[in-house]
Design a protein around this motif. Structure first.
Motif, PDB file in Angstrom:
ATOM      1  N   MET A   1       0.852  -1.205   0.000  1.00  0.00           N
ATOM      2  CA  MET A   1       0.000   0.000   0.000  1.00  0.00           C
ATOM      3  C   MET A   1       0.878   1.242   0.000  1.00  0.00           C
ATOM      4  N   ALA A   2       0.472   2.235  -0.771  1.00  0.00           N
ATOM      5  CA  ALA A   2       1.267   3.454  -0.906  1.00  0.00           C
ATOM      6  C   ALA A   2       0.614   4.621  -0.183  1.00  0.00           C
ATOM      7  N   ILE A   3       1.439   5.519   0.296  1.00  0.00           N
ATOM      8  CA  ILE A   3       0.977   6.762   0.906  1.00  0.00           C
ATOM      9  C   ILE A   3       1.347   7.897  -0.033  1.00  0.00           C
ATOM     10  N   GLU A   4       0.338   8.589  -0.562  1.00  0.00           N
ATOM     11  CA  GLU A   4       0.595   9.679  -1.502  1.00  0.00           C
ATOM     12  C   GLU A   4       0.980  10.950  -0.768  1.00  0.00           C
ATOM     13  N   TYR A   5       1.844  11.723  -1.410  1.00  0.00           N
ATOM     14  CA  TYR A   5       2.145  13.079  -0.957  1.00  0.00           C
ATOM     15  C   TYR A   5       1.165  13.976  -1.695  1.00  0.00           C
ATOM     16  N   GLN A 137       2.047  14.463  -5.510  1.00  0.00           N
ATOM     17  CA  GLN A 137       3.441  14.518  -5.953  1.00  0.00           C
ATOM     18  C   GLN A 137       4.181  13.339  -5.320  1.00  0.00           C
ATOM     19  N   GLY A 138       4.249  12.240  -6.021  1.00  0.00           N
ATOM     20  CA  GLY A 138       4.995  11.100  -5.525  1.00  0.00           C
ATOM     21  C   GLY A 138       4.299  10.357  -4.402  1.00  0.00           C
ATOM     22  N   GLN A 139       4.918   9.292  -3.938  1.00  0.00           N
ATOM     23  CA  GLN A 139       4.346   8.474  -2.877  1.00  0.00           C
ATOM     24  C   GLN A 139       5.443   7.669  -2.192  1.00  0.00           C
ATOM     25  N   ILE A 146       8.655   7.801   6.444  1.00  0.00           N
ATOM     26  CA  ILE A 146       8.266   9.047   5.782  1.00  0.00           C
ATOM     27  C   ILE A 146       9.240  10.140   6.225  1.00  0.00           C
ATOM     28  N   PRO A 147       9.831  10.875   5.284  1.00  0.00           N
ATOM     29  CA  PRO A 147      10.793  11.909   5.670  1.00  0.00           C
ATOM     30  C   PRO A 147      10.137  13.016   6.485  1.00  0.00           C
ATOM     31  N   PRO A 190       1.108  12.946   3.680  1.00  0.00           N
ATOM     32  CA  PRO A 190       0.789  12.273   4.944  1.00  0.00           C
ATOM     33  C   PRO A 190       0.547  13.273   6.064  1.00  0.00           C
ATOM     34  N   ALA A 191      -0.239  12.836   7.038  1.00  0.00           N
ATOM     35  CA  ALA A 191      -0.513  13.677   8.198  1.00  0.00           C
ATOM     36  C   ALA A 191       0.651  13.574   9.183  1.00  0.00           C
ATOM     37  N   GLY A 192       0.790  14.582  10.007  1.00  0.00           N
ATOM     38  CA  GLY A 192       1.849  14.580  10.995  1.00  0.00           C
ATOM     39  C   GLY A 192       3.160  15.059  10.421  1.00  0.00           C
TER      40      GLY A 192
END
Length: 219
Positions: A1-5, A137-139, A146-147, A190-192
């Motif tokens: 699963m991917a997390i999108e920016y 923009q990317g994922q 996550i940076p 992402p949140a946070g």
């Protein structure tokens, strides 16, 4: 699963629907920086999402039709069908296909562009009717770190306007979407962590009582 920016505006309604429609005035300009990505404006219900899109490397827009629940049924037009500043109507509806079978169909400016394959009864309805204004923009893979802080978000676009938005309820009645029955939500992913500017969409709901809503991505 991917997390999108990504940055997202949702204009949702609570009742079950079997149709959703809006008019869009596309931005007068957009740009993609080193992060690349895409911009999507669409109507949706259930797992169906259909609308107008552009991406890094393109100077114009095209239509797209997606269903996350039905792999292999996505479709799209050619870039260049729509240009910056165009006014475009997009409409997603459950309509008769053949016999007693109903399917979800997508229309752009009143022209049928795509039909999805799953069949339903005439009384079928769907949850999560919405208009979505988004860019990504990317994922990252969900298992990746996550940076923090996040890298610069380099997508920009001038105001997109959505108006004349309507949903069709279970009785077949088209109902105007405005501030009396819809509360827009503005999020980013992402949140946070630390998110560089622009953190979220810039929006204007001053005319949403009349069903008009504006959004842009700018510093």
């Amino acid at each position: 699963m991917a997390i999108e920016y990504s940055k997202i505006v949702r204009l949702p309604v609570t009742p079950a629907v079997n149709g959703f429609s809006t008019d869009l005035v596309l931005p007068s300009a957009f740009s993609f920086g080193s992060g690349g990505g895409f911009i999507n404006f669409y109507v949706g219900f259930g797992d169906y999402e259909c609308g107008i899109s552009t991406r890094n490397g393109e100077s114009s827009w095209h239509w797209f039709a997606n269903s996350g629940a039905v792999p292999g049924t996505d479709a799209g037009g050619a870039y260049g069908e729509f240009v910056n500043g165009d006014t475009v109507n997009i409409s997603l509806q459950l309509l008769l296909s053949s016999g007693s079978n109903y399917v979800v169909k997508f229309y752009v400016n009143g022209v049928h562009r795509h039909s999805f394959s799953p069949t339903y009864s005439s009384t079928a309805t769907f949850a999560n009717g919405r208009v979505v204004l988004a860019c990504a923009q990317g994922q990252w893979d969900s298992s990746a770190s996550i940076p923090n802080p996040l890298p610069a978000f380099t997508i920009r676009h001038n105001q997109v306007k959505t108006f004349n938005t309507k949903y069709r309820n279970a009785s077949g009645t088209w109902i105007n979407v405005n501030s009396s029955n819809c509360t827009p939500g503005i999020t980013h992913s992402p949140a946070g962590g630390t998110t560089p500017a622009p953190v979220d969409y810039s929006v204007s709901a001053a005319s949403f009582g009349s069903g008009i809503y504006y959004a842009s991505v700018k510093v």
